[in-house]
Design an enzyme around this catalytic site. Structure first.
Site, PDB file in Angstrom:
ATOM      1  N   TYR A  61       0.844  -1.199   0.000  1.00 54.88           N
ATOM      2  CA  TYR A  61       0.000   0.000   0.000  1.00 54.88           C
ATOM      3  C   TYR A  61       0.879   1.248   0.000  1.00 54.88           C
ATOM      4  O   TYR A  61       1.609   1.511   0.956  1.00 54.88           O
ATOM      5  CB  TYR A  61      -0.925   0.025   1.208  1.00 54.88           C
ATOM      6  N   SER A  62       0.778   1.992  -1.073  1.00 56.71           N
ATOM      7  CA  SER A  62       1.595   3.201  -1.269  1.00 56.71           C
ATOM      8  C   SER A  62       3.074   2.907  -1.053  1.00 56.71           C
ATOM      9  O   SER A  62       3.831   3.744  -0.551  1.00 56.71           O
ATOM     10  CB  SER A  62       1.127   4.334  -0.342  1.00 56.71           C
TER      11      SER A  62
END
Length: 323
Positions: A61-62
């Site tokens: 995630y990111s």
């Protein structure tokens, strides 16, 4: 907030899990719609104040930014021993060999990197993000057993895969005396119910906790079908999950919500939360109202007639979300 055991473990988790894919440096990694740290922190704090003790993120995630934001928020707003912190491994973190997957090398390296970003010396639930067709499951499971024995992980979990794959993984762990998966994070909502066929019965039989992702179908069950959002407009993965005929399910949710005088989100989440196999749906929150709706959904008792009305428009789907 109510708390339940995660599967057959002794671990207490809130009936709602905060999904932290929403929180991450915008433009870093695959998700262009994420919230920066300044915007994310009040939402994480609100979730904790509501009694949500279960937070789920992932290294992917990111590209690690989500873990960094979540880790700092936990240190500032909570006691670490009160939080059930979950993260995941599998997705690509860098180009080139060994930059992804579930090999022993990848698991050891990515876990250490996640711990550093999270600012903790252990995670409560370490999950394989998908099935790795390029690595023998025996190698993956032995590596996961070793990180538990080393004290870096308390429990292990899995995410979307075929039921036969999950059954094989449980069998291999049992055969070798290794730590077994205690949870399954799968795709389940009123629009996508294919998990009811095999995965949910398997989890119920084996005492595995179920923590579904996208219980609101990425927001499609919370608003009119033709209405969009900033996230939906930029969510490339979400476009692969649902089809135009799913509109009928969204309309059924709207009717039940209007009759009960509650939000559509509460109705859609209540349906997931009331399923006997489900431990804690994972909700993403980009606005304060998303969290208050989630908490309210836990006390919304849908009648048999309402459930029948919600389920009637369902059309079978091709496998979506991992295959």
């Amino acid at each position: 907030m109510d708390y339940v055991k995660l599967g057959s473990t002794g671990l207490d988790v809130s009936r709602v899990c905060l999904g932290c894919m929403t929180y991450g440096e915008p433009g870093r990694g695959a998700h262009a719609w994420t919230l920066d740290e300044q915007t994310s922190r009040p939402l994480i704090r609100q979730a904790l104040e509501l009694g949500i003790n279960f937070l789920d993120t992932a290294n992917f995630y990111s590209l690690g930014s989500s873990e960094e934001i979540v880790g700092r928020a936990i240190r500032d707003f909570a006691r670490r021993d009160e939080i059930v912190l979950a993260t995941k491994v599998f997705m690509p973190m860098r180009p080139g060999p060994n930059g992804r997957g579930l090999s022993r090398k990848a698991i050891f390296a990515e876990l250490d990197a996640s711990l550093k970003r999270l600012g903790t010396d252990y995670v409560d639930l370490y999950q394989i993000h998908r099935w790795d067709y390029a690595t023998p499951i025996e190698e993956t499971l032995e590596a996961l057993n070793d990180v538990v024995r080393a004290g870096k992980v308390r429990y292990i979990g899995a995410s979307s895969m075929y039921a036969w794959q999950f059954a094989k993984a449980l069998y291999v762990s049992r055969l070798n005396g290794w730590v077994e998966f205690v949870s399954m994070q799968n795709h389940l909502n009123l629009i996508y119910r294919e998990e009811e066929r095999e995965m949910l019965p398997l989890c119920a039989d084996q005492g595995v906790g179920v923590i579904p992702w996208s219980p609101l179908a990425r927001g499609r069950l919370t608003r009119d079908w033709d209405e969009s959002s900033a996230r939906q407009d930029r969510d490339e993965f979400g476009r692969t999950l649902y089809v135009p005929s799913d509109r009928q399910v969204a309309e059924a949710v709207a009717k039940v919500a209007a009759a009960r005088g509650v939000s559509r989100a509460q109705v859609a989440l209540a349906w997931v939360a009331q399923k006997s196999e489900v431990t804690a749906p994972i909700i993403g929150a980009s606005k304060p109202g998303h969290l208050t709706d989630a908490a309210a959904a836990l006390s919304l008792d849908l009648s048999a007639d309402e459930i029948a009305a919600l389920e009637a428009p369902y059309q079978p789907h091709a496998v979506a979300g991992f295959a």
